[in-house]
Scaffold this motif. Structure first.
Motif, PDB file in Angstrom:
ATOM      1  N   HIS A  62       0.830  -1.212   0.000  1.00 22.52           N
ATOM      2  CA  HIS A  62       0.000   0.000   0.000  1.00 22.52           C
ATOM      3  C   HIS A  62       0.862   1.258   0.000  1.00 22.52           C
ATOM      4  O   HIS A  62       0.524   2.255  -0.647  1.00 22.52           O
ATOM      5  CB  HIS A  62      -0.954  -0.016   1.195  1.00 22.52           C
ATOM      6  CG  HIS A  62      -2.062  -1.004   1.056  1.00 22.52           C
ATOM      7  ND1 HIS A  62      -3.145  -0.791   0.234  1.00 22.52           N
ATOM      8  CD2 HIS A  62      -2.244  -2.234   1.593  1.00 22.52           C
ATOM      9  CE1 HIS A  62      -3.965  -1.827   0.288  1.00 22.52           C
ATOM     10  NE2 HIS A  62      -3.439  -2.720   1.105  1.00 22.52           N
ATOM     11  N   GLU A 114      -7.628 -10.543  -3.342  1.00 13.91           N
ATOM     12  CA  GLU A 114      -8.726  -9.857  -2.648  1.00 13.91           C
ATOM     13  C   GLU A 114      -8.360  -9.555  -1.196  1.00 13.91           C
ATOM     14  O   GLU A 114      -8.945  -8.646  -0.589  1.00 13.91           O
ATOM     15  CB  GLU A 114     -10.019 -10.677  -2.703  1.00 13.91           C
ATOM     16  CG  GLU A 114      -9.911 -12.097  -2.198  1.00 13.91           C
ATOM     17  CD  GLU A 114      -9.605 -13.100  -3.308  1.00 13.91           C
ATOM     18  OE1 GLU A 114      -9.960 -14.275  -3.136  1.00 13.91           O
ATOM     19  OE2 GLU A 114      -9.000 -12.696  -4.326  1.00 13.91           O
ATOM     20  N   TYR A 116      -4.926  -8.843  -0.035  1.00 14.35           N
ATOM     21  CA  TYR A 116      -3.974  -7.732   0.060  1.00 14.35           C
ATOM     22  C   TYR A 116      -4.494  -6.446  -0.572  1.00 14.35           C
ATOM     23  O   TYR A 116      -4.099  -5.356  -0.184  1.00 14.35           O
ATOM     24  CB  TYR A 116      -2.593  -8.104  -0.484  1.00 14.35           C
ATOM     25  CG  TYR A 116      -2.485  -8.508  -1.936  1.00 14.35           C
ATOM     26  CD1 TYR A 116      -2.514  -7.567  -2.968  1.00 14.35           C
ATOM     27  CD2 TYR A 116      -2.290  -9.846  -2.284  1.00 14.35           C
ATOM     28  CE1 TYR A 116      -2.372  -7.947  -4.294  1.00 14.35           C
ATOM     29  CE2 TYR A 116      -2.154 -10.237  -3.614  1.00 14.35           C
ATOM     30  CZ  TYR A 116      -2.195  -9.283  -4.611  1.00 14.35           C
ATOM     31  OH  TYR A 116      -2.053  -9.653  -5.928  1.00 14.35           O
ATOM     32  N   GLU A 117      -5.409  -6.566  -1.518  1.00 10.49           N
ATOM     33  CA  GLU A 117      -5.976  -5.355  -2.113  1.00 10.49           C
ATOM     34  C   GLU A 117      -6.992  -4.686  -1.187  1.00 10.49           C
ATOM     35  O   GLU A 117      -7.109  -3.464  -1.160  1.00 10.49           O
ATOM     36  CB  GLU A 117      -6.643  -5.676  -3.453  1.00 10.49           C
ATOM     37  CG  GLU A 117      -5.695  -6.083  -4.567  1.00 10.49           C
ATOM     38  CD  GLU A 117      -4.873  -4.931  -5.122  1.00 10.49           C
ATOM     39  OE1 GLU A 117      -5.030  -3.783  -4.643  1.00 10.49           O
ATOM     40  OE2 GLU A 117      -4.060  -5.184  -6.019  1.00 10.49           O
ATOM     41  N   SER A 118      -7.726  -5.489  -0.425  1.00 12.51           N
ATOM     42  CA  SER A 118      -8.807  -4.927   0.408  1.00 12.51           C
ATOM     43  C   SER A 118      -8.368  -4.605   1.830  1.00 12.51           C
ATOM     44  O   SER A 118      -9.077  -3.896   2.546  1.00 12.51           O
ATOM     45  CB  SER A 118      -9.982  -5.909   0.460  1.00 12.51           C
ATOM     46  OG  SER A 118      -9.603  -7.129   1.080  1.00 12.51           O
ATOM     47  N   THR A 119      -7.206  -5.109   2.253  1.00 10.97           N
ATOM     48  CA  THR A 119      -6.730  -4.816   3.611  1.00 10.97           C
ATOM     49  C   THR A 119      -6.460  -3.328   3.764  1.00 10.97           C
ATOM     50  O   THR A 119      -5.771  -2.720   2.944  1.00 10.97           O
ATOM     51  CB  THR A 119      -5.442  -5.603   3.915  1.00 10.97           C
ATOM     52  OG1 THR A 119      -5.720  -6.999   3.829  1.00 10.97           O
ATOM     53  CG2 THR A 119      -4.922  -5.279   5.305  1.00 10.97           C
ATOM     54  N   LYS A 120      -7.019  -2.736   4.806  1.00 10.95           N
ATOM     55  CA  LYS A 120      -6.810  -1.314   5.053  1.00 10.95           C
ATOM     56  C   LYS A 120      -5.437  -1.096   5.688  1.00 10.95           C
ATOM     57  O   LYS A 120      -5.104  -1.754   6.676  1.00 10.95           O
ATOM     58  CB  LYS A 120      -7.894  -0.765   5.984  1.00 10.95           C
ATOM     59  CG  LYS A 120      -9.301  -0.882   5.430  1.00 10.95           C
ATOM     60  CD  LYS A 120      -9.468  -0.083   4.149  1.00 10.95           C
ATOM     61  CE  LYS A 120     -10.902  -0.168   3.635  1.00 10.95           C
ATOM     62  NZ  LYS A 120     -11.059   0.517   2.327  1.00 10.95           N
TER      63      LYS A 120
END
Length: 230
Positions: A62, A114, A116-120
Motif C-alpha cells: 500500500h 482480494e 492484500y488489495e482490500s486490507t486497510k
C-alpha cells in the motif's frame, strides 16, 4: 557536542561534508533506530516470522502505491529533463519489477489478491503515504525529494548491510535483500543525494531547517513502521 542547529554551523567543523550528511546528523537517533531496527536484521538472518513478513509486505504494498503517486508530483516539479527522466526511470522500476516481486511473493505466501488489495493500511502506513504526498504535492521539489531520500536511503543502508551476510534460506527474503543491494538502487540513492545537496546548500537557513524537519519526520515514521509490522 555536535552542533547541528543549522547547516552553516555544521559546516564550520565539517567542511568536507554535504547537505545530506547534515540531514542525517540532524535526524540523530531516528535515523539510526530505523536502520538498526531488529526487523531489518531478522529479515537478513531469516529469523523473521512468516506472519510478520506477511504483515510487512501487505503494508509496504500500500505504501508503494502512494510512493508512485508522489513520484508523479516530483516528476512534474523536477527542474529539468534529466531529473524528470531519472525519476521516471525509478517510477517505472517501482511499478514493474518491485510490484512484480510483491505479486510473486503473495502467491508464494498464499495471500489472495482480494486479501492484500482490500486490507486497510495501518495508521503508520497511512502517515508515511500522507507525508510523501504532502511534501511532494504541496511542498517544494526539494522537500518531497528529502522525504523520498529518507525513506529509500534507510532501505538501502540496512539492505546493503544485510547483503554482506549469507543470504536467507527463504527465496523471497533473499530476493528482497538482493534487490535493496543492487548497484542500480545505490546509484539512484547517490543521484537523490546529489540533487538535494545542490538545491539544499543554496536555500535560506529557514528553508534548510524545514527540509531537515521533513527528512527527520520520515525517519521517525520508518522506525514506527518497523515497530508496527514486527
Amino acid at each position: 557536542m555536535l552542533n547541528t542547529a543549522s547547516y552553516a554551523n555544521y559546516k564550520v567543523t565539517h567542511s568536507d561534508e554535504t547537505f545530506t550528511d547534515w540531514l542525517v546528523k540532524s535526524a540523530k537517533g531516528s535515523w539510526s533506530r530505523a536502520i538498526a531496527h531488529p526487523f531489518t536484521s531478522e529479515v537478513g538472518n531469516d529469523t523473521i516470522s512468516t506472519a510478520a513478513f506477511t504483515r510487512y509486505l501487505i503494508e509496504d504494498y500500500h505504501y508503494v502505491q502512494d510512493l508512485a503517486s508522489a513520484l508523479g508530483f516530483l516528476i512534474a516539479k523536477a527542474p529539468n529533463m534529466a531529473s524528470k527522466a531519472r525519476l521516471s526511470e525509478f517510477a517505472h522500476q517501482l511499478t514493474s519489477n518491485e510490484i512484480g516481486y510483491f505479486h510473486r511473493t503473495f502467491i508464494e505466501l498464499g495471500i489472495a489478491p482480494e486479501v492484500y488489495e482490500s486490507t486497510k493500511p495501518n495508521s503508520v502506513t497511512r502517515s508515511i503515504g500522507a507525508t510523501l504526498l504532502s511534501t511532494a504535492g504541496k511542498g517544494h521539489y526539494v522537500d518531497g525529494m528529502a522525504t523520498l531520500l529518507a525513506s529509500e536511503w534507510i532501505y538501502r543502508e540496512w539492505g546493503h548491510r544485510e547483503a554482506s551476510k549469507p543470504r536467507p534460506g527463504r527465496a523471497y527474503l533473499a530476493e528482497w535483500i538482493s534487490f535493496l543491494a543492487t548497484d542500480e538502487f545505490g546509484e539512484f540513492i547517490d543521484w537523490l543525494k546529489k540533487e538535494i545537496d545542490t538545491i539544499g546548500e543554496e536555500e535560506r537557513v529557514k528553508r534548510q531547517n524545514e527540509i531537515s524537519e521533513s527528512f527527520t519526520h520520515m525517519c521517525e515514521l520508518e522506525g514506527e513502521f518497523f515497530d508496527m509490522v514486527s
